[in-house]
Design a protein around this motif. Structure first.
Motif, PDB file in Angstrom:
ATOM      1  N   CYS A  50     -48.986  58.566 -10.279  1.00 33.63           N
ATOM      2  CA  CYS A  50     -48.967  59.076 -11.666  1.00 33.63           C
ATOM      3  C   CYS A  50     -48.776  60.595 -11.677  1.00 33.63           C
ATOM      4  N   CYS A  53     -45.070  62.429 -11.375  1.00 36.17           N
ATOM      5  CA  CYS A  53     -44.233  62.720 -12.540  1.00 36.17           C
ATOM      6  C   CYS A  53     -45.006  63.388 -13.669  1.00 36.17           C
ATOM      7  N   HIS A  54     -46.238  62.965 -13.892  1.00 39.38           N
ATOM      8  CA  HIS A  54     -46.985  63.453 -15.065  1.00 39.38           C
ATOM      9  C   HIS A  54     -47.690  64.792 -14.826  1.00 39.38           C
ATOM     10  N   MET A 115     -40.354  55.773 -15.873  1.00 40.20           N
ATOM     11  CA  MET A 115     -41.767  55.367 -15.895  1.00 40.20           C
ATOM     12  C   MET A 115     -41.932  53.953 -15.340  1.00 40.20           C
TER      13      MET A 115
HETATM   14  C1  HEC Z   1     -41.156  58.421 -11.800  1.00 41.64           C
HETATM   15  C2  HEC Z   1     -41.886  59.161 -12.794  1.00 41.64           C
HETATM   16  C3  HEC Z   1     -43.157  58.546 -13.364  1.00 41.64           C
HETATM   17  C4  HEC Z   1     -44.228  58.014 -12.671  1.00 41.64           C
HETATM   18  C5  HEC Z   1     -44.394  57.835 -11.182  1.00 41.64           C
HETATM   19  C6  HEC Z   1     -45.219  57.639 -13.682  1.00 41.64           C
HETATM   20  N1  HEC Z   1     -44.738  57.925 -14.941  1.00 41.64           N
HETATM   21 FE1  HEC Z   1     -45.647  57.466 -16.702  1.00 41.64          FE
HETATM   22  N2  HEC Z   1     -44.035  58.149 -17.724  1.00 41.64           N
HETATM   23  C7  HEC Z   1     -42.927  58.749 -17.170  1.00 41.64           C
HETATM   24  C8  HEC Z   1     -41.966  59.070 -18.212  1.00 41.64           C
HETATM   25  C9  HEC Z   1     -40.610  59.752 -18.019  1.00 41.64           C
HETATM   26  C10 HEC Z   1     -42.536  58.620 -19.421  1.00 41.64           C
HETATM   27  C11 HEC Z   1     -41.887  58.641 -20.816  1.00 41.64           C
HETATM   28  C12 HEC Z   1     -41.126  57.319 -20.973  1.00 41.64           C
HETATM   29  C13 HEC Z   1     -40.357  57.197 -22.279  1.00 41.64           C
HETATM   30  O1  HEC Z   1     -40.127  58.196 -22.959  1.00 41.64           O
HETATM   31  O2  HEC Z   1     -39.995  56.066 -22.635  1.00 41.64           O
HETATM   32  C14 HEC Z   1     -43.836  58.063 -19.074  1.00 41.64           C
HETATM   33  C15 HEC Z   1     -44.720  57.519 -19.998  1.00 41.64           C
HETATM   34  C16 HEC Z   1     -45.980  57.056 -19.702  1.00 41.64           C
HETATM   35  C17 HEC Z   1     -46.929  56.572 -20.675  1.00 41.64           C
HETATM   36  C18 HEC Z   1     -46.706  56.490 -22.179  1.00 41.64           C
HETATM   37  C19 HEC Z   1     -46.036  55.189 -22.490  1.00 41.64           C
HETATM   38  C20 HEC Z   1     -45.842  54.965 -23.964  1.00 41.64           C
HETATM   39  O3  HEC Z   1     -44.680  55.030 -24.402  1.00 41.64           O
HETATM   40  O4  HEC Z   1     -46.818  54.699 -24.671  1.00 41.64           O
HETATM   41  C21 HEC Z   1     -48.059  56.206 -19.989  1.00 41.64           C
HETATM   42  C22 HEC Z   1     -49.337  55.629 -20.572  1.00 41.64           C
HETATM   43  C23 HEC Z   1     -47.818  56.471 -18.603  1.00 41.64           C
HETATM   44  N3  HEC Z   1     -46.546  56.987 -18.458  1.00 41.64           N
HETATM   45  C24 HEC Z   1     -48.743  56.243 -17.594  1.00 41.64           C
HETATM   46  C25 HEC Z   1     -48.465  56.393 -16.237  1.00 41.64           C
HETATM   47  C26 HEC Z   1     -49.396  56.047 -15.178  1.00 41.64           C
HETATM   48  C27 HEC Z   1     -50.809  55.521 -15.412  1.00 41.64           C
HETATM   49  C28 HEC Z   1     -48.766  56.273 -14.006  1.00 41.64           C
HETATM   50  C29 HEC Z   1     -49.281  56.038 -12.611  1.00 41.64           C
HETATM   51  C30 HEC Z   1     -49.585  54.684 -12.275  1.00 41.64           C
HETATM   52  C31 HEC Z   1     -47.419  56.759 -14.326  1.00 41.64           C
HETATM   53  N4  HEC Z   1     -47.292  56.823 -15.678  1.00 41.64           N
HETATM   54  C32 HEC Z   1     -46.449  57.078 -13.386  1.00 41.64           C
HETATM   55  C33 HEC Z   1     -42.715  58.979 -15.820  1.00 41.64           C
HETATM   56  C34 HEC Z   1     -43.500  58.502 -14.791  1.00 41.64           C
END
Ligand code: HEC
Length: 164
Positions: A50, A53-54, A115
């Motif tokens: 997580c 990217c975040h 994501m």
């Molecule tokens: C490879 C990059 C990447 C990784 C690794 C990643 N994320 Fe994300 N995440 C993103 C991106 C980019 C978005 C926005 C997606 C969109 O705009 O549709 C996002 C969106 C989200 C959202 C919001 C979704 C929504 O639309 O309500 C959540 C919650 C989230 N991530 C949780 C996590 C968690 C927990 C982890 C670890 C297990 C994680 N992410 C790992 C890139 C990543």
């Protein structure tokens, strides 16, 4: 009649006293569970990627970002045929969510790339809860990530380009 009511009243009082005596133990147990969940969440955000990217700069700096800045989102976009997405600020994302809201969301969501929503959906509910408890314990910080841009909108530099 009077006596039996009196007896019942006494029993209720004894019951209430017993519950009151149990309450602190129950509260301790709950605090312990929450602490364990927070720790588990902390572990998961590191090993499940997580932060990659975040958290701005996390992958580039080999994870050397202070924990107070973890999961505050990133302004570096991911551009592909789907448009440009930005890793959301998860610390603000959960601010107004209850645990039930979070679980409902992460058990049913399907986001745009990159994501890995499918990984989060595949997690055991206990782990999904742990993520929530970690984010809540960390508290709100930072500012919201930029909004999604549709495919015909050019994002500002820098951004990652997906092959299209
Ligand atoms: C490879 C990059 C990447 C990784 C690794 C990643 N994320 Fe994300 N995440 C993103 C991106 C980019 C978005 C926005 C997606 C969109 O705009 O549709 C996002 C969106 C989200 C959202 C919001 C979704 C929504 O639309 O309500 C959540 C919650 C989230 N991530 C949780 C996590 C968690 C927990 C982890 C670890 C297990 C994680 N992410 C790992 C890139 C990543």
């Amino acid at each position: 009649m009077k006596t039996s009511l009196h007896g019942l009243h006494r029993k209720l009082l004894i019951g209430a006293a017993a519950l009151a005596a149990l309450a602190p133990a129950w509260a301790d147990k709950k605090a312990e569970t929450d602490k364990a969940l927070v720790e588990r969440g902390r572990y998961l955000v590191q090993i499940a990627g997580c932060n990659d990217c975040h958290t701005a700069g996390y992958a580039e700096r080999g994870g050397k970002v202070p924990e107070k800045d973890w999961l505050t989102g990133d302004a570096v976009g991911w551009r592909g045929p789907f448009g440009t997405t930005y890793p959301v600020n998860l610390r603000l994302y959960v601010e107004k969510m209850t645990e039930a809201d979070w679980l409902k969301r992460v058990q049913t969501f399907e986001t745009r790339p990159p994501m890995p929503w499918f990984n989060v959906r595949a997690m055991a509910e206990r782990d999904q809860r742990a993520l929530y408890h970690y984010l809540k314990a960390a508290g709100p910080a930072g500012k919201p990530a930029p909004a999604f841009l549709p495919p015909d909108k050019a994002p500002p530099q820098p951004y990652f380009q997906f092959p299209s």
